[in-house]
Write a protein that holds these residues in place. Structure first.
Motif, PDB file in Angstrom:
ATOM      1  N   ALA A 104      50.183  40.312  -5.307  1.00 19.37           N
ATOM      2  CA  ALA A 104      50.481  39.169  -6.174  1.00 19.37           C
ATOM      3  C   ALA A 104      49.993  37.866  -5.538  1.00 19.37           C
ATOM      4  N   PHE A 105      50.183  37.704  -4.237  1.00 27.02           N
ATOM      5  CA  PHE A 105      49.741  36.493  -3.552  1.00 27.02           C
ATOM      6  C   PHE A 105      48.226  36.376  -3.547  1.00 27.02           C
ATOM      7  N   TYR A 106      47.559  37.421  -3.120  1.00 28.89           N
ATOM      8  CA  TYR A 106      46.106  37.342  -2.958  1.00 28.89           C
ATOM      9  C   TYR A 106      45.371  37.252  -4.297  1.00 28.89           C
ATOM     10  N   THR A 107      45.858  37.927  -5.317  1.00 31.26           N
ATOM     11  CA  THR A 107      45.194  37.832  -6.619  1.00 31.26           C
ATOM     12  C   THR A 107      45.657  36.598  -7.388  1.00 31.26           C
ATOM     13  N   GLY A 108      46.903  36.192  -7.193  1.00 30.96           N
ATOM     14  CA  GLY A 108      47.434  35.032  -7.908  1.00 30.96           C
ATOM     15  C   GLY A 108      47.068  33.722  -7.246  1.00 30.96           C
ATOM     16  N   ALA A 109      47.620  33.462  -6.077  1.00 33.09           N
ATOM     17  CA  ALA A 109      47.419  32.173  -5.410  1.00 33.09           C
ATOM     18  C   ALA A 109      45.972  31.964  -4.974  1.00 33.09           C
ATOM     19  N   LEU A 110      45.311  33.032  -4.511  1.00 32.14           N
ATOM     20  CA  LEU A 110      43.953  32.875  -4.007  1.00 32.14           C
ATOM     21  C   LEU A 110      42.875  33.280  -5.007  1.00 32.14           C
ATOM     22  N   GLY A 111      43.247  33.951  -6.079  1.00 31.76           N
ATOM     23  CA  GLY A 111      42.267  34.336  -7.086  1.00 31.76           C
ATOM     24  C   GLY A 111      41.353  35.476  -6.684  1.00 31.76           C
ATOM     25  N   SER A 144      32.567  41.511   2.000  1.00 31.79           N
ATOM     26  CA  SER A 144      33.644  42.102   2.777  1.00 31.79           C
ATOM     27  C   SER A 144      34.970  41.930   2.045  1.00 31.79           C
ATOM     28  N   SER A 145      35.971  42.698   2.464  1.00 34.40           N
ATOM     29  CA  SER A 145      37.270  42.651   1.793  1.00 34.40           C
ATOM     30  C   SER A 145      38.395  42.633   2.815  1.00 34.40           C
ATOM     31  N   LEU A 146      39.595  42.368   2.321  1.00 36.24           N
ATOM     32  CA  LEU A 146      40.804  42.429   3.139  1.00 36.24           C
ATOM     33  C   LEU A 146      41.577  43.684   2.760  1.00 36.24           C
ATOM     34  N   LEU A 147      41.946  44.470   3.747  1.00 36.82           N
ATOM     35  CA  LEU A 147      42.790  45.639   3.546  1.00 36.82           C
ATOM     36  C   LEU A 147      44.229  45.199   3.762  1.00 36.82           C
ATOM     37  N   LEU A 148      45.037  45.248   2.709  1.00 35.78           N
ATOM     38  CA  LEU A 148      46.444  44.852   2.792  1.00 35.78           C
ATOM     39  C   LEU A 148      47.235  46.082   3.212  1.00 35.78           C
ATOM     40  N   ALA A 149      47.439  46.221   4.511  1.00 36.45           N
ATOM     41  CA  ALA A 149      47.985  47.443   5.098  1.00 36.45           C
ATOM     42  C   ALA A 149      49.453  47.294   5.453  1.00 36.45           C
ATOM     43  N   SER A 150      50.262  48.203   4.942  1.00 34.84           N
ATOM     44  CA  SER A 150      51.702  48.165   5.227  1.00 34.84           C
ATOM     45  C   SER A 150      52.117  49.228   6.241  1.00 34.84           C
ATOM     46  N   TRP A 151      51.196  50.011   6.732  1.00 34.93           N
ATOM     47  CA  TRP A 151      51.554  51.139   7.600  1.00 34.93           C
ATOM     48  C   TRP A 151      51.456  50.818   9.086  1.00 34.93           C
ATOM     49  N   LEU A 190      44.879  24.542   6.282  1.00 33.38           N
ATOM     50  CA  LEU A 190      45.494  25.691   6.941  1.00 33.38           C
ATOM     51  C   LEU A 190      46.660  26.167   6.095  1.00 33.38           C
ATOM     52  N   PHE A 191      46.842  27.498   6.029  1.00 27.32           N
ATOM     53  CA  PHE A 191      47.989  28.057   5.319  1.00 27.32           C
ATOM     54  C   PHE A 191      48.252  29.453   5.822  1.00 27.32           C
ATOM     55  N   GLN A 192      49.424  29.976   5.471  1.00 25.31           N
ATOM     56  CA  GLN A 192      49.801  31.345   5.806  1.00 25.31           C
ATOM     57  C   GLN A 192      50.143  32.089   4.525  1.00 25.31           C
ATOM     58  N   ASP A 193      49.898  33.396   4.559  1.00 31.70           N
ATOM     59  CA  ASP A 193      50.357  34.229   3.454  1.00 31.70           C
ATOM     60  C   ASP A 193      51.848  34.489   3.638  1.00 31.70           C
ATOM     61  N   PRO A 194      52.518  35.172   2.726  1.00 32.04           N
ATOM     62  CA  PRO A 194      53.962  35.395   2.851  1.00 32.04           C
ATOM     63  C   PRO A 194      54.376  36.234   4.069  1.00 32.04           C
ATOM     64  N   PHE A 195      53.405  36.785   4.789  1.00 36.31           N
ATOM     65  CA  PHE A 195      53.703  37.678   5.909  1.00 36.31           C
ATOM     66  C   PHE A 195      53.346  37.063   7.260  1.00 36.31           C
ATOM     67  N   GLY A 196      52.982  35.785   7.255  1.00 33.25           N
ATOM     68  CA  GLY A 196      52.680  35.075   8.491  1.00 33.25           C
ATOM     69  C   GLY A 196      51.236  35.148   8.946  1.00 33.25           C
ATOM     70  N   ASN A 197      50.355  35.757   8.144  1.00 28.78           N
ATOM     71  CA  ASN A 197      48.938  35.785   8.488  1.00 28.78           C
ATOM     72  C   ASN A 197      48.360  34.398   8.219  1.00 28.78           C
ATOM     73  N   ARG A 219      49.110  53.258   0.422  1.00 30.88           N
ATOM     74  CA  ARG A 219      47.983  53.104  -0.496  1.00 30.88           C
ATOM     75  C   ARG A 219      46.913  52.261   0.164  1.00 30.88           C
ATOM     76  N   TRP A 220      45.678  52.547  -0.173  1.00 33.14           N
ATOM     77  CA  TRP A 220      44.524  51.821   0.349  1.00 33.14           C
ATOM     78  C   TRP A 220      44.239  50.709  -0.642  1.00 33.14           C
ATOM     79  N   LEU A 221      44.664  49.496  -0.284  1.00 33.56           N
ATOM     80  CA  LEU A 221      44.617  48.354  -1.186  1.00 33.56           C
ATOM     81  C   LEU A 221      43.736  47.277  -0.580  1.00 33.56           C
ATOM     82  N   THR A 222      42.588  47.037  -1.208  1.00 38.10           N
ATOM     83  CA  THR A 222      41.696  45.996  -0.718  1.00 38.10           C
ATOM     84  C   THR A 222      41.475  44.947  -1.800  1.00 38.10           C
ATOM     85  N   VAL A 223      41.332  43.707  -1.337  1.00 36.47           N
ATOM     86  CA  VAL A 223      41.094  42.568  -2.217  1.00 36.47           C
ATOM     87  C   VAL A 223      40.001  41.702  -1.603  1.00 36.47           C
ATOM     88  N   ALA A 224      39.356  40.902  -2.463  1.00 33.49           N
ATOM     89  CA  ALA A 224      38.296  40.023  -1.971  1.00 33.49           C
ATOM     90  C   ALA A 224      37.970  38.978  -3.021  1.00 33.49           C
TER      91      ALA A 224
END
Length: 117
Positions: free
Chosen positions: A21-28, A52-59, A103-110, A41-46
């Motif tokens: 929701a953050f990466y597709t909503g706030a960042l488009g 290149s893409s970002l892998l949103l990894a929860s594992w 400068l900004f952070q995502d909801p997870f501190g990245n 799940r293997w979830l990539t966004v860009a």
């Protein structure tokens, strides 16, 4: 040449749906892949035009947040406004010798730097 380019950067998140929701909503960003994976799940966004893409990894629960990933933003001021509207704390924009940045952070501190015009 042994390596031609970066394909994916792993970004640790604790909740893939919230990250999506953050990466597709706030960042488009757009979803590049969202497939079952043995550890979740293997979830990539860009961004739409990115190679290149970002892998949103929860594992990786013990993985520390990343910092300093630089994103190109043609209109840093518009991005700052959009992020603030989405409740994201933004530092800047500021004028630097190389251009405008924020400068900004995502909801997870990245941590991210968005630089551009």
């Amino acid at each position: 040449m042994l390596i031609s380019h970066v394909v994916t950067v792993t970004v640790p998140v604790s909740d893939q749906d919230r990250a999506l929701a953050f990466y597709t909503g706030a960042l488009g960003f757009e979803v590049r892949s969202d497939n079952p994976f043995p550890m979740g799940r293997w979830l990539t966004v860009a961004p739409k035009a990115a190679e290149s893409s970002l892998l949103l990894a929860s594992w990786f629960p013990g993985m520390a947040p990343i910092g300093g990933l630089v994103l190109a933003a043609p209109d840093v001021d518009a991005l700052a406004e959009r992020l603030r509207e989405d409740g994201v704390e933004v530092q800047g924009p500021t004028d630097e010798p190389w251009g405008r940045q924020l400068l900004f952070q995502d909801p997870f501190g990245n941590g991210f730097v968005a630089a551009g015009g």
